[in-house]
Design a protein around this motif. Sequence first.
Motif, PDB file in Angstrom:
ATOM      1  N   PRO A  52       0.830  -1.211   0.000  1.00 35.84           N
ATOM      2  CA  PRO A  52       0.000   0.000   0.000  1.00 35.84           C
ATOM      3  C   PRO A  52       0.860   1.255   0.000  1.00 35.84           C
ATOM      4  CG  PRO A  52      -0.735  -1.554   1.674  1.00 35.84           C
ATOM      5  CD  PRO A  52       0.597  -2.035   1.195  1.00 35.84           C
ATOM      6  N   MET A  53       0.368   2.292  -0.658  1.00 37.17           N
ATOM      7  CA  MET A  53       1.117   3.523  -0.773  1.00 37.17           C
ATOM      8  C   MET A  53       1.010   4.321   0.527  1.00 37.17           C
ATOM      9  SD  MET A  53       0.352   4.403  -4.779  1.00 37.17           S
ATOM     10  CE  MET A  53       1.988   4.989  -5.184  1.00 37.17           C
ATOM     11  N   THR A  54       1.895   5.283   0.676  1.00 37.46           N
ATOM     12  CA  THR A  54       1.925   6.052   1.922  1.00 37.46           C
ATOM     13  C   THR A  54       0.906   7.176   1.913  1.00 37.46           C
ATOM     14  OG1 THR A  54       4.315   5.657   1.923  1.00 37.46           O
ATOM     15  CG2 THR A  54       3.457   7.187   3.566  1.00 37.46           C
ATOM     16  N   LEU A  55       0.896   7.934   0.824  1.00 34.57           N
ATOM     17  CA  LEU A  55       0.138   9.188   0.824  1.00 34.57           C
ATOM     18  C   LEU A  55      -0.741   9.314  -0.400  1.00 34.57           C
ATOM     19  CD1 LEU A  55      -0.350  12.095   1.976  1.00 34.57           C
ATOM     20  CD2 LEU A  55       1.562  12.837   0.530  1.00 34.57           C
ATOM     21  N   ARG A  56      -1.954   9.760  -0.175  1.00 37.42           N
ATOM     22  CA  ARG A  56      -2.834  10.216  -1.259  1.00 37.42           C
ATOM     23  C   ARG A  56      -3.073  11.714  -1.046  1.00 37.42           C
ATOM     24  NH1 ARG A  56      -7.501   9.074  -4.152  1.00 37.42           N
ATOM     25  NH2 ARG A  56      -6.247   7.569  -5.288  1.00 37.42           N
ATOM     26  N   PRO A  57      -2.468  12.582  -1.860  1.00 36.50           N
ATOM     27  CA  PRO A  57      -2.791  14.007  -1.816  1.00 36.50           C
ATOM     28  C   PRO A  57      -3.896  14.302  -2.831  1.00 36.50           C
ATOM     29  CG  PRO A  57      -0.794  13.637  -3.104  1.00 36.50           C
ATOM     30  CD  PRO A  57      -1.354  12.291  -2.777  1.00 36.50           C
ATOM     31  N   GLN A  58      -4.880  15.090  -2.442  1.00 37.50           N
ATOM     32  CA  GLN A  58      -5.952  15.411  -3.384  1.00 37.50           C
ATOM     33  C   GLN A  58      -6.768  16.579  -2.863  1.00 37.50           C
ATOM     34  OE1 GLN A  58      -8.474  11.618  -3.036  1.00 37.50           O
ATOM     35  NE2 GLN A  58      -9.969  13.227  -2.660  1.00 37.50           N
ATOM     36  N   ALA A  59      -7.702  17.044  -3.682  1.00 30.52           N
ATOM     37  CA  ALA A  59      -8.582  18.139  -3.293  1.00 30.52           C
ATOM     38  C   ALA A  59      -9.820  17.602  -2.571  1.00 30.52           C
ATOM     39  CB  ALA A  59      -8.997  18.941  -4.528  1.00 30.52           C
ATOM     40  N   HIS A  60     -10.495  18.483  -1.843  1.00 31.30           N
ATOM     41  CA  HIS A  60     -11.599  18.011  -1.005  1.00 31.30           C
ATOM     42  C   HIS A  60     -12.853  17.672  -1.791  1.00 31.30           C
ATOM     43  CE1 HIS A  60     -13.228  22.114  -1.209  1.00 31.30           C
ATOM     44  NE2 HIS A  60     -12.067  22.577  -0.767  1.00 31.30           N
ATOM     45  N   GLU A  61     -13.045  18.287  -2.975  1.00 29.89           N
ATOM     46  CA  GLU A  61     -14.294  18.031  -3.689  1.00 29.89           C
ATOM     47  C   GLU A  61     -14.339  16.641  -4.316  1.00 29.89           C
ATOM     48  OE1 GLU A  61     -11.774  19.733  -7.076  1.00 29.89           O
ATOM     49  OE2 GLU A  61     -11.897  19.823  -4.879  1.00 29.89           O
ATOM     50  N   ILE A  62     -13.185  15.963  -4.393  1.00 32.84           N
ATOM     51  CA  ILE A  62     -13.203  14.622  -4.969  1.00 32.84           C
ATOM     52  C   ILE A  62     -12.982  13.535  -3.919  1.00 32.84           C
ATOM     53  CG2 ILE A  62     -12.666  15.263  -7.345  1.00 32.84           C
ATOM     54  CD1 ILE A  62      -9.742  14.616  -6.802  1.00 32.84           C
ATOM     55  N   ILE A  63     -13.239  13.870  -2.657  1.00 28.82           N
ATOM     56  CA  ILE A  63     -13.296  12.824  -1.632  1.00 28.82           C
ATOM     57  C   ILE A  63     -14.368  11.813  -2.016  1.00 28.82           C
ATOM     58  CG2 ILE A  63     -13.959  12.340   0.765  1.00 28.82           C
ATOM     59  CD1 ILE A  63     -12.616  14.967   1.559  1.00 28.82           C
ATOM     60  N   ARG A  64     -15.488  12.298  -2.520  1.00 27.48           N
ATOM     61  CA  ARG A  64     -16.623  11.428  -2.842  1.00 27.48           C
ATOM     62  C   ARG A  64     -16.373  10.580  -4.079  1.00 27.48           C
ATOM     63  NH1 ARG A  64     -20.725  16.241  -4.902  1.00 27.48           N
ATOM     64  NH2 ARG A  64     -19.735  16.588  -6.937  1.00 27.48           N
TER      65      ARG A  64
END
Length: 813
Positions: free
Chosen positions: A481-493
């Motif tokens: 498994p990877m360590t980090l997922r960086p992303q924006a809040h609108e695509i949590i869903r």
Amino acid sequence: MILTDRYDAQARETELAAAWEREGVYRFQPAAGAPVYAIDTPPPSVSGHLHLGHVYSYAHADFFARYRRMRGDAVFYPMGFDDNGLPTERLVERERGVRAADIGRQAFIRECLAVSEAAERQYEALWRRLGLSIDWRYTYRTIDDESRRVAQWGFLDLLRQELAYRQQAPTIWCPECGTAISQAEVNDEGRRTTFYTLAFDLADGGALPIATTRPELLPACVAVFVHPDDERFQRLIGREAVTPLFGRRVPILADPAANPAKGTGAVMCCTFGDTTDVAWWRAHDLPLIEVIGRDGRLLAAAGRYAGLSTAEARRRIVADIAARAGLLDAQPLEQTVRVHERCDTAVETIISHQWFVRVLDQRARFLAAGDRIAWHPEHMGTRYRQWVENLNWDWCISRQRTFGVPFPLWYCAACGEPMTPDLADLPIDPSEDQPSRPCACGGTAFVPEMDVMDTWATSSLSPQIVGRFLADPALFQQVFPMTLRPQAHEIIRTWAFYTIVRSLYHTGQLPWQDVAISGWGLAADGEGKLSKSRGGGKVTGPQEMLARHSADAVRYWAAGTSLGKDAFIDEKRIQAGAKWVTKLWHVARFSERFLGDYACPPLPPADLTTADRWLLARLNQLIAATTASFDDYDYATARSEIEEFFWRDLADNYLEMAKKRLYDGGPGHEAARYTLYVTLAALLKLLAPLLPYVTDAIYRDLFAGSGGPATIHHAEWPRADERFDDPAALAAGVALLDIATAARRFKSERNLSPGAAAAELQLSVADEELRAALEAAELDLLSITRARAITFERAGNGTDWLAAGAVAIRLIL
């Protein structure tokens, strides 16, 4: 190399970017025993031009990558481009003015490939210019062969586990894009509409008023619902109402979902107006009347209104009801409308054959998975939970579009059963390829599945794609498994949720341990969130801003707001970053004359002054605080701590205190050189994740020759040195700063420059230990106050004495 008078950011950044690539500085090179820090980088969708909002969020992941690399981790930091699916198709339709229906499937796919390739070159150029420490060897496209192979494998694996299914069912449909979409692609948008109250006749006499915002759905009305406890309607439950204009007799039923406080309390159920209609249709086994087609126009069931758009049908139906005295009321209403996020078109719910992935019956599993992930900031985990708890639909993954990953299957022309390919044959295009074996029934003629997968069905497998799950299992074993997922809040869903779903379904594991959620870059003029597809508005483009102020200056701005928070795009803040870069260069250039040939000894000199010991103690505090902040994904606090130390402690005060010793070459000279060397070297390393260009430029010119690595980005992260832990020096340092501040204020009030000479500095100190520390700092106090002598007095409360914290001072000009 001698540091130049002026730091030419554009030239040095270009030069360093080329050096990093040439030297392979950011290549993933796992070493025995070194932990792997793998980043599941967001592949930007090819839907338009990148803007400063993207620069803001993508810089954050780079801060973490650079920090962990200096901590000794083997950093796996790839980049992808999400270039299949509806976003790219919409871009092509917008820029090229063509649709697949106009030029044919293959020609349209060629247009999509050409547009996406051009866009990706621009994206890569921007990321390189910004200084993202990507290992570009691991670049992927979600339309490339390996991505399609993984996506098709994933679909077949879901099919094998009976987690994917095809059925004719109510589906969220975008009439503008001409495709089914998922619940996650629907936004709520406030729009002004009208609440019409219509008279429904009762089959056995009387009338029933019903309010609706969608009278155009009257031809699809199959029931009327009231709340079972609403005394106004209890006598009507089980009777029938007659729809206006269309004369259809429908049952009046009771259901707790009917809201007595909304409208008249009685509501019509149509197939389909919303998810409540779908739930009632299923729960009460109601008839199905299809009235809205895939193009958003009414179907034959609407009678003389067939062929009209929903807006025109609404207008005519209301007019015709009013002509028959059936319109009881019409009131303006602010309503929340469900719209497609890609085009802002109001969506419809229609019946269609689609492929779905089961998620509703696994809700508890996905909630538990979300609780096991570390969300940064923590409250973003609540957003994930709320999304999962409010799911109403299984995940619809089929799209009636052209440019996407094809479903790897055919249907037997003889028996209709689906036929899937051998895994070794993936990827396949069923419209171009044929099965390698006959159907179980013996049939050899097949009909290809022409739908394509939702783009999220591919990008939800980004850990598997970039980890080369099928092509290089050994690599995948290292990074997943990877360590980090960086992303924006609108695509949590969407991206976060779907990736968790796919990882659990295919591997039984979480895809990553940490999620870092960035906010949006907002236009300061009130335009709000920037958008690739809608353009960056009036905000300066990222390449222009980088050319105007430098990559480090832009990154400085991006580091100013914590994870999860939106940031206004303010050029003044970027200019402040440029100012910091320039000041850092000037401090380094000043230091070069003292450190250019300096061989830092392993042990500190015995004659460290109070100022030296204070600065080194403050450096220890800074290292501890900055390390803790980066460990907690809090780059903004790290920047703030470093900035305060640089400007207040080092540039404004310590250098002024140490100048006399540095220039004179007498007592304390070597102690000042040692302190300056240790502090500047550590400060550059602490800053390197945020300002990678200027820190590496200074490091290469000033420090690399002393036996360390060739680049600061391979240097070891600073560690606090317990030899410098010195509470007494910290307390004395506060007094030194108070004295310096009071002396500057004294001169300023008399319109003198800070460098104006003074005949004598008199100090009144009650605390004997502090007095001893200040006596040991005599050279530093003379240097910063420009006094020629220092005396210690017992008095200190006269009108000409200035309060300076625990000390009183008097400056004699």
